[in-house]
Design a protein around this motif. Sequence first.
Motif, PDB file in Angstrom:
ATOM      1  N   ALA A  12      38.235  30.034 103.858  1.00 33.44           N
ATOM      2  CA  ALA A  12      37.442  30.200 102.630  1.00 33.44           C
ATOM      3  C   ALA A  12      38.311  30.283 101.381  1.00 33.44           C
ATOM      4  O   ALA A  12      37.981  29.693 100.352  1.00 33.44           O
ATOM      5  N   ALA A  13      39.428  30.998 101.456  1.00 35.17           N
ATOM      6  CA  ALA A  13      40.297  31.139 100.287  1.00 35.17           C
ATOM      7  C   ALA A  13      40.908  29.801  99.881  1.00 35.17           C
ATOM      8  O   ALA A  13      40.936  29.452  98.697  1.00 35.17           O
ATOM      9  N   GLU A  14      41.388  29.035 100.845  1.00 34.80           N
ATOM     10  CA  GLU A  14      41.968  27.726 100.542  1.00 34.80           C
ATOM     11  C   GLU A  14      40.917  26.781  99.966  1.00 34.80           C
ATOM     12  O   GLU A  14      41.191  26.049  99.015  1.00 34.80           O
ATOM     13  N   CYS A  15      39.718  26.785 100.552  1.00 36.56           N
ATOM     14  CA  CYS A  15      38.652  25.903 100.065  1.00 36.56           C
ATOM     15  C   CYS A  15      38.228  26.282  98.647  1.00 36.56           C
ATOM     16  O   CYS A  15      38.008  25.410  97.811  1.00 36.56           O
ATOM     17  N   ALA A  16      38.128  27.577  98.374  1.00 37.77           N
ATOM     18  CA  ALA A  16      37.758  28.035  97.031  1.00 37.77           C
ATOM     19  C   ALA A  16      38.832  27.648  96.021  1.00 37.77           C
ATOM     20  O   ALA A  16      38.518  27.242  94.899  1.00 37.77           O
ATOM     21  N   ALA A  17      40.096  27.740  96.416  1.00 43.29           N
ATOM     22  CA  ALA A  17      41.192  27.384  95.521  1.00 43.29           C
ATOM     23  C   ALA A  17      41.236  25.876  95.260  1.00 43.29           C
ATOM     24  O   ALA A  17      41.547  25.440  94.159  1.00 43.29           O
ATOM     25  N   PHE A  18      40.915  25.083  96.260  1.00 45.52           N
ATOM     26  CA  PHE A  18      40.957  23.629  96.097  1.00 45.52           C
ATOM     27  C   PHE A  18      39.744  23.117  95.336  1.00 45.52           C
ATOM     28  O   PHE A  18      39.852  22.235  94.504  1.00 45.52           O
ATOM     29  N   GLY A  19      38.569  23.654  95.639  1.00 41.24           N
ATOM     30  CA  GLY A  19      37.335  23.220  94.984  1.00 41.24           C
ATOM     31  C   GLY A  19      37.313  23.629  93.533  1.00 41.24           C
ATOM     32  O   GLY A  19      38.196  24.315  93.040  1.00 41.24           O
ATOM     33  N   GLY A  20      36.303  23.189  92.835  1.00 39.61           N
ATOM     34  CA  GLY A  20      36.199  23.531  91.422  1.00 39.61           C
ATOM     35  C   GLY A  20      34.773  23.414  90.944  1.00 39.61           C
ATOM     36  O   GLY A  20      33.838  23.517  91.725  1.00 39.61           O
ATOM     37  N   GLU A  21      34.617  23.160  89.667  1.00 38.22           N
ATOM     38  CA  GLU A  21      33.295  23.027  89.066  1.00 38.22           C
ATOM     39  C   GLU A  21      32.657  21.678  89.364  1.00 38.22           C
ATOM     40  O   GLU A  21      31.450  21.531  89.286  1.00 38.22           O
ATOM     41  N   GLU A  22      33.474  20.693  89.688  1.00 42.24           N
ATOM     42  CA  GLU A  22      32.958  19.358  89.982  1.00 42.24           C
ATOM     43  C   GLU A  22      32.162  19.356  91.281  1.00 42.24           C
ATOM     44  O   GLU A  22      32.452  20.143  92.182  1.00 42.24           O
ATOM     45  N   PRO A  23      31.195  18.442  91.423  1.00 41.25           N
ATOM     46  CA  PRO A  23      30.456  18.348  92.686  1.00 41.25           C
ATOM     47  C   PRO A  23      31.366  18.037  93.874  1.00 41.25           C
ATOM     48  O   PRO A  23      31.124  18.485  94.982  1.00 41.25           O
TER      49      PRO A  23
END
Length: 110
Positions: A12-23
């Motif tokens: 979850a931490a890695e995914c949250a860090a990689f993801g952003g505001e974009e779809p």
Amino acid sequence: MANPRYFVCRDAAECAAFGGEEPVTFGTAVEPTKVRVDGVVSAHAARLEYHSTPGGAPRVVPLLAACPGSRTFSFRSAAMTHGRLVASGVDGRSLATYDDELAAAFGTHR
């Protein structure tokens, strides 16, 4: 997600860090015979499709619920010169289209 070569995040931490505001947030890699796209889809995107040629039928990209609150994807294609990635919302409307971003990742221009 057993194969570490695929997917951009493992928890979850890695995914949250990689993801952003974009779809969709994604990275690309060139393999000997294919091009690989790995990324994270935001909660706003319900569907992801890849079009390999203009006017061609889309290929639905499976979304993997890797960990709570995150969905990841990984797919390969022979080339990205004419590739188009389309994220759609729950209502079916397009949220974002990524074509120049795919072409730019491989030094091709439209």
